[in-house]
Enzyme design. Structure first.
Site, short mmCIF file in Angstrom:
data_model
loop_
_atom_site.label_atom_id
_atom_site.label_comp_id
_atom_site.label_asym_id
_atom_site.label_seq_id
_atom_site.Cartn_x
_atom_site.Cartn_y
_atom_site.Cartn_z
N ASP A 190 10.13 9.26 -8.97
CA ASP A 190 9.03 8.32 -8.83
C ASP A 190 7.72 9.12 -8.86
OD1 ASP A 190 7.49 5.91 -8.15
OD2 ASP A 190 9.44 5.11 -7.57
N HIS A 262 5.80 4.76 -13.03
CA HIS A 262 6.31 5.54 -11.89
C HIS A 262 6.67 6.97 -12.30
CE1 HIS A 262 6.54 2.38 -8.80
NE2 HIS A 262 6.83 1.56 -9.78
N GLU A 326 6.82 -2.17 -13.01
CA GLU A 326 5.44 -1.87 -12.60
C GLU A 326 4.77 -0.82 -13.48
OE1 GLU A 326 5.82 -2.83 -7.87
OE2 GLU A 326 6.27 -0.79 -8.48
C1 TNX Z 1 8.34 -2.47 -5.44
S1 TNX Z 1 11.16 -2.92 -6.64
C2 TNX Z 1 8.80 -1.38 -6.14
C3 TNX Z 1 8.91 -0.08 -5.45
C4 TNX Z 1 8.32 -0.13 -4.07
C5 TNX Z 1 8.71 -1.41 -3.37
C6 TNX Z 1 8.22 -1.53 -1.96
C7 TNX Z 1 10.44 -2.08 -7.68
C8 TNX Z 1 11.10 -2.09 -8.95
N1 TNX Z 1 9.30 -1.43 -7.40
O1 TNX Z 1 8.32 0.92 -6.23
O2 TNX Z 1 8.79 0.98 -3.38
O3 TNX Z 1 8.21 -2.51 -4.10
O4 TNX Z 1 8.79 -2.63 -1.31
#
Ligand code: TNX
Length: 535
Positions: A190, A262, A326
């Site tokens: 990440d 990420h 994301e």
């Molecule tokens: C969303 S779930 C994210 C993570 C974070 C999390 C915190 C996902 C695919 N991405 O990067 O750690 O929320 O709750």
């Protein structure tokens, strides 16, 4: 006469039905548990007999599991004579087993060695809750028939935000095994750290596995840092060791190499993989970074292929998780390479650019006979039928299911165990969480994988999964307290066929809790203390 016979028949049926179903202590609740005559006392002298060499390791593990209850490690022998006999029967399905306890002893029959292992986990719970007598532990006669509702029962641990040692990861796998989970989704990379040794790209661990410090407090408001470096990674040998450890417990390790977003730890290691010529630092805050992999440059794909080649050799899993979540489009919008790619490939926009990326990487997997899992954002620019969607956002649920792809359910309001587990987190000292979100045990238990679906769509739900993100979880004690007992609730959602009942689950959880205690496993007590639902 006829009437009397009918009455007798009815009474008999009633008696049989009445005698049949029994309350069990097992979590996840088995499909059927019927009472049987007699009882059996397991003593330190009992032998675990296996009829097939493939069952020896499970028998040994079982002997270790119950050593404390019995005050001795049971002998394991390869024959058909023992107090506890384990065998295989191919007419049962892959994860199906029967567990019979009678005055003759205990018999576990499974469709595969994995199924026998599940039977042993059930037996372990029965022993833990059994009646202590002079000679050992007395178990009431019972006939259990059991198999799971869904095929993928996963639990994810994020080791990128905070690193956990090999020993801790193994303990996490042990915890998963108690609950008959069969997938360990390992979130290895990440923005805040890269945790897997890749020999072709040494900077990933040299640079990418360390961050110079970590933000203190909530990401949205804080500008203070702890000044303490944080890091760690797993060597390839350690990874192989963990994969083997998990396999012995019938848990498949699915690695996640999160891309194209990420990826800041990667950009810090190899800055040319970004859209701009600039230097990056392994991220010290949480949240989403605008800096992502450049999808215009061919060198990005060479890099990804080089990484994946080593990932394939470390992880035998059929599925590889490629993230895909994301991923902001800002850099791509301004990047000449990315824009050129969009033009040349005739893509409509940056959403399609991400799809282009995912498709190309998916092909790298296919060449090695692997399949891709991605977070639900992978649907935005279009996906192949072969991709499995890991659904965490409710807003994408209907669309994801309508596509007809395989889906693994991990809806955040049911399955994100970084969320608070009490309605009044501050008075209950839960520590900080990423956002103000609450997931009580009752809520976790209420997940019904098929809710709102037509029976014809049930087959698209490959599984359910609990996820532990670790932005605010820096030590293994907190990992456990976050995970338990909520994992038990999700385990039952993924395993148990038939009506679920929270009160009955709560009754059984009292027994499971004792097992946690015996194993030195930590868990949250809010539910047991009756404070989790207080507003
Ligand atoms: C969303 S779930 C994210 C993570 C974070 C999390 C915190 C996902 C695919 N991405 O990067 O750690 O929320 O709750």
């Amino acid at each position: 006469m006829k009437k009397i016979l009918t009455l007798v028949a009815a009474l008999l049926t009633f008696a049989v039905v009445y005698a049949e179903s029994v309350q069990t202590v097992i979590i996840p609740r088995p499909m059927e548990a019927n009472s049987a005559k007699g009882s059996y006392t397991i003593s330190p002298k009992s032998v675990v007999a296996v009829t097939d060499a493939a069952l020896v390791r499970s028998a040994e593990l079982f002997a270790e599991y119950v050593a404390k209850d019995l005050g001795a490690t049971l002998a394991v022998e390869q024959n058909e004579k023992g107090g506890i006999v384990l065998s295989l029967d191919k007419s049962l399905s892959k994860e199906e087993y029967t567990l019979t306890i009678s005055s003759k002893g205990v018999q576990i029959v499974g469709g595969t060695p994995a199924a026998v292992f599940y039977g042993l986990q059930s037996l372990r719970q029965l022993i833990s809750a059994g009646e202590v007598v002079k000679k050992g532990i007395k178990l009431a006669g019972v006939e259990i028939k059991d198999k799971p509702l869904v095929g993928h029962r996963g639990v994810m641990l994020d080791v990128a935000r905070h690193f956990f040692t090999v020993a801790e990861v193994k303990r996490f796998i042990d915890i998963a095994a108690i609950h008959k989970m069969n997938v360990f989704h390992w979130h290895l990379t990440d923005d805040q750290g890269w945790r897997v040794e890749i020999k072709k790209y040494p900077n990933l661990v040299k640079v990418g596995s360390k961050r110079k410090e970590t933000i203190i407090g909530r990401n949205s408001i804080s500008n203070t840092y702890d000044g303490t470096p944080h890091g760690g990674y797993y060597t390839q040998e350690e990874i192989k060791d963990i994969v083997k450890y998990a396999a012995e417990r019938y848990i498949e390790v699915i690695p996640e190499i999160d891309m194209p977003g990420h990826m800041v730890a990667t950009l810090a290691s190899y800055p040319h993989l970004g859209c701009r010529d600039e230097k990056f630092e392994v991220r010290t805050r949480w949240g989403i970074s605008k800096d992502v992999l450049c999808v215009g440059k061919e060198s990005t794909f060479e890099f990804v292929e080089g990484v994946l080649d080593e990932v394939f050799s470390l992880f035998p899993s059929k599925y590889i998780h490629l993230g895909g979540d994301e991923c902001p489009r800002a850099r791509w919008k301004e990047c000449p390479h990315c824009q050129k790619r969009i033009q040349e490939e005739g893509l409509k926009n940056e959403d399609e650019l991400q799809s282009y990326f995912m498709h190309r990487v998916e092909k790298m997997l296919a060449k090695h006979n692997r399949k891709m899992i991605g977070w639900d954002e992978i649907i935005y620019g279009g996906i192949n039928k072969s991709a499995t969607i890991m659904l965490w956002n409710d807003r994408n649920r209907a669309k994801a299911i309508s596509l007809g792809n395989d889906v693994i359910l991990s809806p955040k309001y049911f399955c994100y165990i970084d969320y608070y587990q009490t309605k009044r987190p501050y008075s209950n000292k839960e520590g900080l969480m990423f956002k103000e979100r609450i997931l009580t045990l009752r809520k976790a238990y209420s997940l019904n994988p098929f809710e709102g679906l037509q029976p014809s769509e049930y087959g698209r739900i490959r599984g359910v999964q609990t996820n532990l993100w670790t932005e605010y979880i820096a030590d293994f004690e907190r990992v456990q307290i976050k995970t338990l007992p909520r994992l038990a609730a999700t385990a039952e959602a993924g395993w148990t066929i038939g009506e679920k009942n929270f009160d009955d689950f709560a009754r059984r959880l009292e027994h499971l809790r004792r097992l946690y205690d015996k194993c030195g496993i930590r868990y949250a007590t809010y539910f047991f203390d009756g404070v989790d639902e207080i507003e």
